[in-house]
Design a protein around this motif. Structure first.
Motif, PDB file in Angstrom:
ATOM      1  N   GLY A 107       0.828  -1.097  -0.216  1.00 27.55           N
ATOM      2  CA  GLY A 107      -0.201  -0.345  -0.194  1.00 27.55           C
ATOM      3  C   GLY A 107       0.520   1.628   0.287  1.00 27.55           C
ATOM      4  O   GLY A 107       0.553   2.560   0.091  1.00 27.55           O
ATOM      5  N   SER A 109       1.543   3.673  -1.953  1.00 22.45           N
ATOM      6  CA  SER A 109       1.496   4.014  -2.574  1.00 22.45           C
ATOM      7  C   SER A 109       0.538   5.016  -2.251  1.00 22.45           C
ATOM      8  O   SER A 109      -0.256   6.892  -1.880  1.00 22.45           O
ATOM      9  CB  SER A 109       0.612   3.994  -3.807  1.00 22.45           C
ATOM     10  OG  SER A 109      -0.081   3.041  -3.367  1.00 22.45           O
ATOM     11  N   TRP A 223     -13.465   1.510   0.026  1.00 20.84           N
ATOM     12  CA  TRP A 223     -12.345   1.137  -0.127  1.00 20.84           C
ATOM     13  C   TRP A 223     -11.007   2.249   0.516  1.00 20.84           C
ATOM     14  O   TRP A 223     -11.253   3.228  -0.397  1.00 20.84           O
ATOM     15  CB  TRP A 223     -12.461   1.208  -1.455  1.00 20.84           C
ATOM     16  CG  TRP A 223     -10.963   1.060  -2.332  1.00 20.84           C
ATOM     17  CD1 TRP A 223     -11.021   1.030  -3.294  1.00 20.84           C
ATOM     18  CD2 TRP A 223     -11.099  -0.272  -2.473  1.00 20.84           C
ATOM     19  NE1 TRP A 223      -9.383   0.879  -3.825  1.00 20.84           N
ATOM     20  CE2 TRP A 223      -9.828  -0.858  -3.734  1.00 20.84           C
ATOM     21  CE3 TRP A 223     -11.642  -1.730  -2.090  1.00 20.84           C
ATOM     22  CZ2 TRP A 223      -8.962  -2.252  -4.044  1.00 20.84           C
ATOM     23  CZ3 TRP A 223     -10.941  -3.044  -2.574  1.00 20.84           C
ATOM     24  CH2 TRP A 223     -10.020  -3.029  -3.165  1.00 20.84           C
ATOM     25  N   GLY A 225      -7.844   1.021  -0.367  1.00 17.83           N
ATOM     26  CA  GLY A 225      -6.626   1.421  -1.216  1.00 17.83           C
ATOM     27  C   GLY A 225      -5.376   1.469  -0.378  1.00 17.83           C
ATOM     28  O   GLY A 225      -4.473   1.290  -1.647  1.00 17.83           O
ATOM     29  N   SER A 226      -5.130  -0.041   0.118  1.00 14.61           N
ATOM     30  CA  SER A 226      -4.443  -0.324   1.194  1.00 14.61           C
ATOM     31  C   SER A 226      -5.119  -1.506   1.725  1.00 14.61           C
ATOM     32  O   SER A 226      -5.815  -1.415   2.986  1.00 14.61           O
ATOM     33  CB  SER A 226      -3.705   0.320   2.182  1.00 14.61           C
ATOM     34  OG  SER A 226      -2.412  -0.169   2.890  1.00 14.61           O
ATOM     35  N   MET A 227      -4.766  -2.543   1.671  1.00 21.63           N
ATOM     36  CA  MET A 227      -4.930  -3.260   1.403  1.00 21.63           C
ATOM     37  C   MET A 227      -5.352  -3.824   3.194  1.00 21.63           C
ATOM     38  O   MET A 227      -5.935  -4.405   3.289  1.00 21.63           O
ATOM     39  CB  MET A 227      -4.400  -5.300   1.220  1.00 21.63           C
ATOM     40  CG  MET A 227      -5.043  -6.234   0.976  1.00 21.63           C
ATOM     41  SD  MET A 227      -3.730  -7.149   0.449  1.00 21.63           S
ATOM     42  CE  MET A 227      -5.120  -9.021   0.167  1.00 21.63           C
ATOM     43  N   PHE A 241     -14.018  -7.977   1.483  1.00 20.49           N
ATOM     44  CA  PHE A 241     -13.413  -7.152  -0.067  1.00 20.49           C
ATOM     45  C   PHE A 241     -12.740  -7.829  -1.121  1.00 20.49           C
ATOM     46  O   PHE A 241     -12.636  -9.341  -0.892  1.00 20.49           O
ATOM     47  CB  PHE A 241     -11.305  -7.720   1.198  1.00 20.49           C
ATOM     48  CG  PHE A 241     -10.263  -6.773   0.380  1.00 20.49           C
ATOM     49  CD1 PHE A 241      -9.956  -8.575  -0.483  1.00 20.49           C
ATOM     50  CD2 PHE A 241      -9.657  -5.740   0.555  1.00 20.49           C
ATOM     51  CE1 PHE A 241      -9.139  -7.336  -1.094  1.00 20.49           C
ATOM     52  CE2 PHE A 241      -9.278  -5.055  -0.053  1.00 20.49           C
ATOM     53  CZ  PHE A 241      -7.914  -6.093  -0.855  1.00 20.49           C
ATOM     54  N   TYR A 243     -10.933  -7.987  -4.383  1.00 19.12           N
ATOM     55  CA  TYR A 243     -10.230  -7.415  -5.907  1.00 19.12           C
ATOM     56  C   TYR A 243     -10.579  -8.835  -6.901  1.00 19.12           C
ATOM     57  O   TYR A 243      -9.516 -10.050  -7.082  1.00 19.12           O
ATOM     58  CB  TYR A 243      -9.054  -6.964  -5.700  1.00 19.12           C
ATOM     59  CG  TYR A 243      -8.209  -6.355  -6.543  1.00 19.12           C
ATOM     60  CD1 TYR A 243      -7.762  -6.542  -7.733  1.00 19.12           C
ATOM     61  CD2 TYR A 243      -7.942  -4.331  -6.150  1.00 19.12           C
ATOM     62  CE1 TYR A 243      -7.596  -5.444  -8.419  1.00 19.12           C
ATOM     63  CE2 TYR A 243      -7.737  -3.811  -6.702  1.00 19.12           C
ATOM     64  CZ  TYR A 243      -7.913  -3.873  -8.225  1.00 19.12           C
ATOM     65  OH  TYR A 243      -7.178  -3.585  -8.999  1.00 19.12           O
ATOM     66  N   ARG A 255      -4.254  -9.439  -9.990  1.00 18.59           N
ATOM     67  CA  ARG A 255      -4.045  -7.768  -9.822  1.00 18.59           C
ATOM     68  C   ARG A 255      -3.376  -7.744  -8.301  1.00 18.59           C
ATOM     69  O   ARG A 255      -2.108  -8.021  -8.007  1.00 18.59           O
ATOM     70  CB  ARG A 255      -4.665  -6.429  -8.526  1.00 18.59           C
ATOM     71  CG  ARG A 255      -4.278  -5.736  -8.224  1.00 18.59           C
ATOM     72  CD  ARG A 255      -2.759  -5.053  -9.376  1.00 18.59           C
ATOM     73  NE  ARG A 255      -2.224  -4.252  -8.473  1.00 18.59           N
ATOM     74  CZ  ARG A 255      -3.229  -2.907  -7.902  1.00 18.59           C
ATOM     75  NH1 ARG A 255      -3.880  -2.620  -8.281  1.00 18.59           N
ATOM     76  NH2 ARG A 255      -2.035  -2.110  -7.063  1.00 18.59           N
ATOM     77  N   LEU A 256      -4.094  -8.646  -6.760  1.00 21.97           N
ATOM     78  CA  LEU A 256      -3.115  -8.887  -5.724  1.00 21.97           C
ATOM     79  C   LEU A 256      -2.278 -10.194  -5.836  1.00 21.97           C
ATOM     80  O   LEU A 256      -2.268 -10.908  -6.580  1.00 21.97           O
ATOM     81  CB  LEU A 256      -3.153  -8.916  -4.523  1.00 21.97           C
ATOM     82  CG  LEU A 256      -4.708  -7.482  -4.076  1.00 21.97           C
ATOM     83  CD1 LEU A 256      -5.639  -7.734  -3.101  1.00 21.97           C
ATOM     84  CD2 LEU A 256      -4.133  -6.788  -4.308  1.00 21.97           C
ATOM     85  N   GLU A 261       0.521 -12.136   0.102  1.00 22.52           N
ATOM     86  CA  GLU A 261      -0.751 -10.590  -0.032  1.00 22.52           C
ATOM     87  C   GLU A 261      -1.899 -11.810   0.418  1.00 22.52           C
ATOM     88  O   GLU A 261      -2.325 -12.029   1.306  1.00 22.52           O
ATOM     89  CB  GLU A 261      -1.010  -9.842  -1.316  1.00 22.52           C
ATOM     90  CG  GLU A 261       0.052  -8.943  -0.996  1.00 22.52           C
ATOM     91  CD  GLU A 261       0.087  -7.837  -2.743  1.00 22.52           C
ATOM     92  OE1 GLU A 261      -0.933  -8.155  -3.481  1.00 22.52           O
ATOM     93  OE2 GLU A 261       0.648  -7.120  -2.852  1.00 22.52           O
TER      94      GLU A 261
HETATM   95  P1  P6P Z   1      -6.256  -0.671  -6.329  1.00 18.93           P
HETATM   96  C1  P6P Z   1      -1.728  -0.976  -3.650  1.00 18.93           C
HETATM   97  O1  P6P Z   1      -1.051  -0.802  -4.287  1.00 18.93           O
HETATM   98  C2  P6P Z   1      -2.386  -2.820  -3.178  1.00 18.93           C
HETATM   99  O2  P6P Z   1      -1.465  -3.853  -3.971  1.00 18.93           O
HETATM  100  C3  P6P Z   1      -3.298  -2.893  -2.223  1.00 18.93           C
HETATM  101  O3  P6P Z   1      -2.880  -2.890  -1.019  1.00 18.93           O
HETATM  102  C4  P6P Z   1      -4.979  -2.424  -2.642  1.00 18.93           C
HETATM  103  O4  P6P Z   1      -5.815  -3.122  -2.123  1.00 18.93           O
HETATM  104  C5  P6P Z   1      -4.811  -2.192  -3.560  1.00 18.93           C
HETATM  105  O5  P6P Z   1      -3.779  -2.311  -4.123  1.00 18.93           O
HETATM  106  C6  P6P Z   1      -5.139  -1.445  -4.700  1.00 18.93           C
HETATM  107  O6  P6P Z   1      -6.069  -1.222  -6.158  1.00 18.93           O
HETATM  108  O7  P6P Z   1      -6.559  -0.909  -7.751  1.00 18.93           O
HETATM  109  O8  P6P Z   1      -7.277   0.042  -6.016  1.00 18.93           O
HETATM  110  O9  P6P Z   1      -4.965   1.181  -6.214  1.00 18.93           O
END
Ligand code: P6P
Length: 315
Positions: A107, A109, A223, A225-227, A241, A243, A255-256, A261
């Protein structure tokens, strides 16, 4: 109050396993201190490198990976480290019996906007090789760097929660986390709706219809955006949750990442009475094919996971 050492002594007589979890907790405490100082030190910028995922590495991704590596190097039980930030596995103590898979700073970002991020880890027997099903995990956990610094960890019993106190001790705050079977909260990135498959679309539409639709109750959406932040909320108060696999992530399998993860989070959620699925099978039963494999991730309150799976079975 119980501390981490007392809990580990009661949970396992395998010194190596207690040692690795203690090492990951110590790495987490060190990363927490670095993150607190990061904005002042100007460390939230990009490292200028990219990781195996092709993602721009933040300086703190690299620093956190180094901190985890240093603590595991000092631990004789760890023979292999798989990290999101390293293309290849790193071989540590030859005599070690354990393998650790980690996302050292998931997370990241979100760091520039001071949102909770975390270190996720999974522990397996090195003898089983690097590609083992999640059900083979000996332990899993994460450290959440939020208003409190929390360690969530499970061996083979219940999932427990510890907080770092001002003296650097991990104090147990939840002996056995319990994810309610029913929930009125779902977590998905709704900006991806145009990519969703029919099952995801139908499940979310039922939730949005709330008490006027077949779900018969009102839902809220979160949401982060940090798992780690999203999963910690679900672990503490329920929810789901998602994805899921979608038309854009299909080529990559999701994606994950599975090893560091999906598997650890599924282990922790199921250790608290929740469930996990790819949509078609339990995440913990997926046979890995690559250390950086991606996977669809749906996990949380059992009733919600069952409803999603019903839509997938309808095809
Ligand atoms: P999106 C953060 O980069 C991550 O890997 C997870 O922590 C988070 O749940 C997911 O991507 C967020 O993805 O597409 O919403 O930016």
């Amino acid at each position: 109050m119980t501390d981490l050492a007392q809990w580990l002594a009661a949970e396992t007589d395998t010194e190596g396993l207690a040692g690795v979890i203690t090492a990951m907790a110590a790495a987490g405490a060190e990363i927490a201190a670095v993150l607190r100082a990061a904005p002042i030190a100007g460390q939230t910028g990009l490292a200028g490198a990219t990781n195996v995922q092709g993602e721009a590495q933040k300086a703190l991704d690299v620093i956190s990976n180094d901190i985890v590596l240093n603590h595991l190097r000092a631990n004789p039980a760890t023979s292999i480290l798989v990290s999101e930030e390293l293309d290849e596995a790193v071989h540590l103590a030859p005599e070690g019996s354990l393998m650790v898979a980690t996302d050292p700073l998931d997370g990241s970002s979100n760091l520039d906007v001071n949102v909770t991020v975390g270190t996720i880890f999974s522990v397996l027997a090195a003898s089983g090789g690097m590609l083992q099903k999640g059900r083979a995990q000996l332990a899993a956990g994460y450290i959440a760097y939020g208003p409190a610094t929390s360690l969530v960890v499970r061996l083979t019993g219940r999932t427990s929660v510890f907080c770092l106190d001002d003296k650097g001790h991990w104090v147990q705050v939840v002996a056995a986390a319990a994810v309610p079977a029913s929930s009125g909260e779902f977590a998905i990135n709704t900006a991806r709706e145009r990519f969703w498959d029919e099952a995801t679309r139908r499940y979310v539409a039922e939730n949005v219809a709330g008490e006027t639709g077949p779900a018969g109750k009102r839902y809220n959406m979160r949401w982060v955006g940090s798992m780690v932040a999203d999963i910690h909320r679900i672990l503490m108060r329920g929810g789901i949750f998602l994805y899921p696999l979608d038309s854009e992530t299909l080529a990559n399998g999701g994606r994950l990442r599975l090893l560091y993860e999906a598997n650890p989070m599924a282990w922790l959620i199921e250790g608290a009475g929740g469930l996990s699925t790819t949509g078609h099978e339990n995440i913990l039963d997926v046979e890995p094919t690559h250390i950086h494999q991606r996977i669809p991730v749906i996990l949380g309150s059992a009733d919600e996971v069952h409803r999603v799976e019903r839509w997938y079975r309808q095809g």
